[in-house]
Design a protein around this motif. Structure first.
Motif: not given
Ligand code: ATP
Ligand code: ZN
Length: 292
Positions: A28-37
């Protein structure tokens, strides 16, 4: 105010990478990629995810750079066998299953650990192998490598290897076969042994409990059927990994009941056939989305 955040380390790329992220999402955690991988941030909870080499995960966790990690038990055990501390397993996660095996040329005749005496064994797991050999009272030479262990016998660098095996296809492609298991590996959730801030500790508990739920619901099924009352003891025996089933009245029937149960283990066709044989009818098996 600088908000406190929990840090989870997962493998950046490799066998555990995708399943680790999938587990986070299923919890249930919504994950966003940050600027760096190198990192992800979780949108709906104060959690950051570091993406690193799997071998570095125990060190990150032990040093407090991360509070939690997802790593193969084999990597954790290798560190522990070398005297490393500061990390402990919370729970197995049910994916990334493999075995750390001793393997050799297909013609090698293995008759127990004694056959290893005087041989050279190449491995990336020198600590676990040392532990295994000394427990078996065997004197063998360990050649420590950092990867591609399966080529060592062909290059005459070693007689045998000690490496991770899942299907055995890589071994077979190199004319090798496994004949001894040193340990069983699987992805596990690990945490730092140090005490965390109380808010982060609560968040860690909630995350582990959600992970546990996702893992438990993976094989779990909700099973419903009608059955003669007299068949109840037999049915309870057959249902895999179910606690006491729920028994409900059937309108206008004294001799029969409806039985509902959550089965924590896989329900196979054989299970359904056995239930039918025990007298059950109208058997329904439903998937479970969440379980706590
Ligand atoms: P990294 O670049 O992160 O160091 P790696 O090449 O060391 O990656 P992988 O091969 O992706 O690691 O394996 C990660 C983990 O997957 C292993 O530590 C082990 O727990 C698990 N695993 C499952 N099956 C296998 C297999 N057949 N061979 C190797 N590891 C396996
Ligand atoms: Zn690695």
């Amino acid at each position: 105010m600088n908000q406190k955040r929990l840090h989870l380390a997962i493998q950046k790329s490799g066998r555990l990478a995708e399943r680790s992220l999938e587990l986070v999402r299923k919890a249930g955690f919504r994950v966003n990629k940050s600027a760096s991988d190198l990192a992800y941030s979780v949108e709906n909870a104060p959690i950051d995810i570091w993406c690193v080499r799997d071998d570095d995960i125990p060190t990150f966790v032990a040093n407090g750079v991360a509070d939690l990690g997802i790593v193969g038990r084999n990597v954790l055990a290798e560190r522990a066998a070398g005297g490393g501390d500061g990390v402990r397993e919370i729970m197995p996660l049910g994916f990334g299953r493999c075995r750390l095996c001793i393997a050799g040329p297909e013609r090698f005749e293995y008759r127990g650990p004694g056959s290893l005496n005087g041989l050279r064994i190449a491995t990336t797991y020198p600590n676990l192998l040392t532990q295994f050999l000394s427990a078996a009272g065997v004197q063998a030479e360990i050649v420590t490598m950092s990867g591609a262990v399966e080529v060592a016998p062909r290059l005459k660098l070693a007689d045998l290897i000690c490496d991770l095996v899942s299907t055995g296809a890589t071994l077979e492609a190199n004319g090798l076969a496994a004949f001894e298991t040193v340990m069983e590996g699987e992805a596990t959730l690990v945490r730092s042994t140090r005490e965390l801030d109380p808010d982060l500790e609560r968040l860690l508990e909630s995350l582990s409990s959600r992970f546990r739920g996702v893992c438990a619901s993976q094989d779990a099924k909700y099973v419903m059927m009608n059955a003669p009352r007299s068949a109840l003891p037999r049915i309870a025996e057959i249902l895999p990994g179910a606690g006491a089933p729920t028994v409900l009245e059937l309108a206008g029937r004294d001799d029969a009941v409806a039985v509902h149960a959550v089965c924590q283990e896989s329900v196979f066709w054989e299970t359904l056939e056995a239930l039918k044989e025990a007298g059950a009818s109208a058997i329904l098996v439903l998937s479970i989305e969440k379980l706590m």
